[in-house]
Scaffold this motif. Structure first.
Motif, PDB file in Angstrom:
ATOM      1  N   TYR A  16       0.832  -1.204   0.000  1.00  0.00           N
ATOM      2  CA  TYR A  16       0.000   0.000   0.000  1.00  0.00           C
ATOM      3  C   TYR A  16       0.866   1.253   0.000  1.00  0.00           C
ATOM      4  CZ  TYR A  16      -3.555   3.418   1.060  1.00  0.00           C
ATOM      5  OH  TYR A  16      -4.374   4.511   0.984  1.00  0.00           O
ATOM      6  N   LEU A  17       1.941   1.252   0.793  1.00  0.00           N
ATOM      7  CA  LEU A  17       2.860   2.392   0.776  1.00  0.00           C
ATOM      8  C   LEU A  17       3.454   2.594  -0.617  1.00  0.00           C
ATOM      9  CD1 LEU A  17       4.780   1.818   4.141  1.00  0.00           C
ATOM     10  CD2 LEU A  17       3.089   3.595   3.660  1.00  0.00           C
ATOM     11  N   TYR A  18       3.694   1.496  -1.288  1.00  0.00           N
ATOM     12  CA  TYR A  18       4.222   1.564  -2.655  1.00  0.00           C
ATOM     13  C   TYR A  18       3.210   2.238  -3.581  1.00  0.00           C
ATOM     14  CZ  TYR A  18       6.724  -0.092  -6.837  1.00  0.00           C
ATOM     15  OH  TYR A  18       7.421  -0.173  -8.017  1.00  0.00           O
ATOM     16  N   VAL A  22       3.972   5.610  -5.740  1.00  0.00           N
ATOM     17  CA  VAL A  22       3.842   5.557  -7.196  1.00  0.00           C
ATOM     18  C   VAL A  22       2.804   6.575  -7.667  1.00  0.00           C
ATOM     19  CG1 VAL A  22       3.036   4.141  -9.124  1.00  0.00           C
ATOM     20  CG2 VAL A  22       4.644   3.187  -7.472  1.00  0.00           C
ATOM     21  N   ALA A  23       1.685   6.669  -6.951  1.00  0.00           N
ATOM     22  CA  ALA A  23       0.648   7.635  -7.318  1.00  0.00           C
ATOM     23  C   ALA A  23       1.189   9.057  -7.269  1.00  0.00           C
ATOM     24  CB  ALA A  23      -0.551   7.498  -6.384  1.00  0.00           C
ATOM     25  N   LEU A  24       1.984   9.359  -6.240  1.00  0.00           N
ATOM     26  CA  LEU A  24       2.575  10.684  -6.119  1.00  0.00           C
ATOM     27  C   LEU A  24       3.557  10.946  -7.262  1.00  0.00           C
ATOM     28  CD1 LEU A  24       3.123  13.336  -4.656  1.00  0.00           C
ATOM     29  CD2 LEU A  24       4.720  12.101  -3.156  1.00  0.00           C
ATOM     30  N   THR A  43      -9.803   2.575  -6.051  1.00  0.00           N
ATOM     31  CA  THR A  43     -11.163   2.778  -6.580  1.00  0.00           C
ATOM     32  C   THR A  43     -11.358   1.777  -7.723  1.00  0.00           C
ATOM     33  OG1 THR A  43     -10.348   4.621  -7.955  1.00  0.00           O
ATOM     34  CG2 THR A  43     -11.378   5.173  -5.845  1.00  0.00           C
ATOM     35  N   LEU A  44     -11.180   2.208  -8.974  1.00  0.00           N
ATOM     36  CA  LEU A  44     -11.253   1.251 -10.078  1.00  0.00           C
ATOM     37  C   LEU A  44     -10.050   0.323 -10.079  1.00  0.00           C
ATOM     38  CD1 LEU A  44     -12.519   3.460 -13.054  1.00  0.00           C
ATOM     39  CD2 LEU A  44     -13.822   1.815 -11.700  1.00  0.00           C
ATOM     40  N   ASP A  45      -8.941   0.806  -9.527  1.00  0.00           N
ATOM     41  CA  ASP A  45      -7.713   0.018  -9.486  1.00  0.00           C
ATOM     42  C   ASP A  45      -6.838   0.536  -8.352  1.00  0.00           C
ATOM     43  OD1 ASP A  45      -5.777  -1.858 -10.259  1.00  0.00           O
ATOM     44  OD2 ASP A  45      -6.090  -1.454 -12.390  1.00  0.00           O
ATOM     45  N   ASP A  46      -5.605   0.024  -8.256  1.00  0.00           N
ATOM     46  CA  ASP A  46      -4.713   0.505  -7.202  1.00  0.00           C
ATOM     47  C   ASP A  46      -4.566   2.022  -7.279  1.00  0.00           C
ATOM     48  OD1 ASP A  46      -4.325  -2.057  -6.335  1.00  0.00           O
ATOM     49  OD2 ASP A  46      -2.365  -2.326  -7.275  1.00  0.00           O
ATOM     50  N   VAL A  47      -4.291   2.505  -8.493  1.00  0.00           N
ATOM     51  CA  VAL A  47      -4.186   3.952  -8.743  1.00  0.00           C
ATOM     52  C   VAL A  47      -5.007   4.259  -9.985  1.00  0.00           C
ATOM     53  CG1 VAL A  47      -2.645   5.907  -9.162  1.00  0.00           C
ATOM     54  CG2 VAL A  47      -1.833   3.945  -7.826  1.00  0.00           C
ATOM     55  N   HIS A 174      11.262   0.290 -10.153  1.00  0.00           N
ATOM     56  CA  HIS A 174      11.997   0.593  -8.925  1.00  0.00           C
ATOM     57  C   HIS A 174      11.228   0.113  -7.695  1.00  0.00           C
ATOM     58  CE1 HIS A 174      14.774   3.990 -10.603  1.00  0.00           C
ATOM     59  NE2 HIS A 174      15.103   2.783 -11.016  1.00  0.00           N
ATOM     60  N   THR A 175      11.961  -0.324  -6.685  1.00  0.00           N
ATOM     61  CA  THR A 175      11.353  -0.714  -5.422  1.00  0.00           C
ATOM     62  C   THR A 175      10.964   0.540  -4.639  1.00  0.00           C
ATOM     63  OG1 THR A 175      13.461  -0.715  -4.241  1.00  0.00           O
ATOM     64  CG2 THR A 175      12.798  -2.776  -5.337  1.00  0.00           C
TER      65      THR A 175
END
Length: 203
Positions: A16-18, A22-24, A43-47, A174-175
């Protein structure tokens, strides 16, 4: 004593932190060209990136692995669980036709695999990917993917291709620890270099 390492959480929390990072990162990159979007998580997906009018433009499914060298084989759970989300959304019309579908993973796609055929580079081959998806769904004995296989095989050939054409696999990503460097690059000019860590923490 609790660990001072902020990345020592369980894999689910780390995932979730990932998503958040990634969203940011993707939002900061989009802002360079256009600020007419809304970003949401889970919502529809992770981001999900939508226009301010509410139309989904891009969906992003993220897969973070830290304890093993994950690979996107043709029968990979990561691949088929993601496909199930997208196939279901397409069938229910909650995912509009033409929405960009991104699978971003720290794992690697083997040469000649479904995922490798869906990269954005010169080796992209949607037709080959569809054929391998069909072959895998018909021959794989994976119980965890059974529902995904049935859903895919129940779609018309036209719908299968329509969804797969919108999919882009971004493997070898990237991790979570490496993402901090990417984020610092995006905000390099926002504050003095000595304040980058504090600025990112607040952001």
């Amino acid at each position: 004593m609790t660990s001072a390492n902020p990345f020592s959480a369980a894999d689910s929390a780390l995932g979730y932190l990932y998503q958040v990072r990634v969203a940011l990162l993707w939002s900061l990159r989009r802002l360079k060209a256009d600020d007419n979007f809304v970003v949401s998580l889970e919502t529809l997906d992770d981001v999900t990136f939508e226009t301010k009018g509410g139309k989904a433009e891009e969906l992003l499914q993220t897969k973070h692995h830290r304890n093993r060298e994950a690979t996107l084989t043709d029968a990979s759970d990561d691949l088929w669980k993601t496909l199930r989300i997208w196939f279901t959304g397409f069938a229910a019309k909650t995912i509009p036709s033409g929405t960009a579908l991104h699978l971003l993973t720290t794992g690697k796609a083997p040469a000649g695999s479904i995922a490798a055929y869906l990269r954005s580079d010169g080796g992209r081959d949607v037709g080959a990917a569809v054929k391998r998806l069909e072959a895998t769904a018909q021959s794989s004995s994976s119980a965890s993917n059974a529902a995904s296989y049935a859903l895919f095989l129940g779609m018309s050939a036209t719908d299968r291709t329509a969804v797969v054409e919108n999919i882009v696999v971004l493997d070898g990503a990237h991790t979570i620890t490496e993402l901090d460097g990417d984020l610092k690059t995006e905000v390099f000019w926002a504050v003095d270099r000595k304040h980058h860590d504090a600025f990112l923490e607040r952001l």
